[in-house]
Design an enzyme around this catalytic site. Sequence first.
Site, mmCIF file in Angstrom:
data_model
loop_
_atom_site.group_PDB
_atom_site.id
_atom_site.type_symbol
_atom_site.label_atom_id
_atom_site.label_comp_id
_atom_site.label_asym_id
_atom_site.label_seq_id
_atom_site.Cartn_x
_atom_site.Cartn_y
_atom_site.Cartn_z
ATOM 1 N N ASP A 19 0.837 -1.194 0.000
ATOM 2 C CA ASP A 19 0.000 0.000 0.000
ATOM 3 C C ASP A 19 0.871 1.243 0.000
ATOM 4 O OD1 ASP A 19 -2.245 -1.607 0.195
ATOM 5 O OD2 ASP A 19 -2.399 -1.413 2.375
ATOM 6 N N MET A 20 0.320 2.349 -0.469
ATOM 7 C CA MET A 20 1.064 3.605 -0.537
ATOM 8 C C MET A 20 1.678 3.970 0.822
ATOM 9 S SD MET A 20 -0.221 7.423 -1.694
ATOM 10 C CE MET A 20 -1.261 7.698 -0.252
#
Length: 297
Positions: A134-135
Site C-alpha cells: 500500500d502507498m
Amino acid sequence: MSKIQKTVPAEYDKRKIREYLKEDLGLSTRLIRGAALDKRILVNKKAVKMNYIVSEGENIVVILDKEESQNIEPEKMDLDIVYEDEDIIVINKKPYMVVHPTKSHFNGTLSNGVMYYFKETGQNSIVRLVSRLDMNTSGLIIIAKNQFAHMQLSKEMREEHFQKRYLALVHGNLREREGTINKPIYRDSDDVIKRVVDPRGQESITHYKVLERYENADLVECLLETGRTHQIRVHLSYLGNPIYGDFLYGEEEDEFIPRQALHAYGLDFYSPRTREKLSLRAEIPEDMKELIEKIRK
C-alpha cells in the site's frame, strides 16, 4: 546479457527441447514460445525451434533479454536498493509512495524511479512487480528484471518457504504474546476498499509475535501465510489491537503518526536462478522509531 545456460543431461537425450526447458528448467510454455520465435533459444550457438530434438551433452542457451517497452516515465529519485543481481532488484520503499502509476498517480511512483535506474545503468528491463505494498506501508518490494525471474518468484510466492515479515505498532497489549490468526477476509460490496473478517471470505492466516511490550502498546512481528489485501491491518483490528495511524481500521492519529505504522521489513526466498537462500531485511523507518519514543514517554 542475461541468459540461462545448461548442458543437456542423459535423461533428456532424444527429447524435444520444449520438454527439456519446461521440465528440467521450469520455464513456462509462454516463455519458451516467445524465446523460440525471437530466436533466443540456442543449441551449440545456433537458434532452434521448439520441436528441436536435443542430445546429451549439448549446450543450451536461453537469452532472457528482449526488446520491451512500458508506458512508465523514467524519473530520477533516491532509491534504497537492498539487493540486486541480474534477475531481481529489491528496494526498501519509503512511506507515502505509490508502487505503480495509476490515473491519479502517474508520476512519482516507485516504478518511475526504477525505470530511470534501469536506463541510467544500461539495463534492458521493464518493471515487473513480484510484490506490492500500500502507498502508506513502507518496506521491501521485489521487482523482476526478466520474464523468467518473474515467473519463478510468482510461483514461489505460493510456497511456504517464501516468507514476508512485517513490523506493526498496535494499540493495547495483545492477549497472547504469540499466536496465529486464522480468520477469513471478505470485501463487502458496499465498500470497494475496506475488508472485514467474514465467513464468506477467503482463508487468511497471519502468524504474530510480540517483540516489545509497552505500557499500552506492542511492537508486533507478523509473518504472512496468505497474502490478502489489508490482511495484517484487518486481523490486528479484529483482535482489538488496531495499528497506530490506521484510519481505515482504527483511528486517524496525526499526533502520533500520519500513516499506518506498518513496515515490510523481511523477505526470505530462493534466488530464481541459483536457488541460493536470500534473507533480506530493511531497518525500521524513522517515523516508526519516533512513534516508539512517543509511546515510551
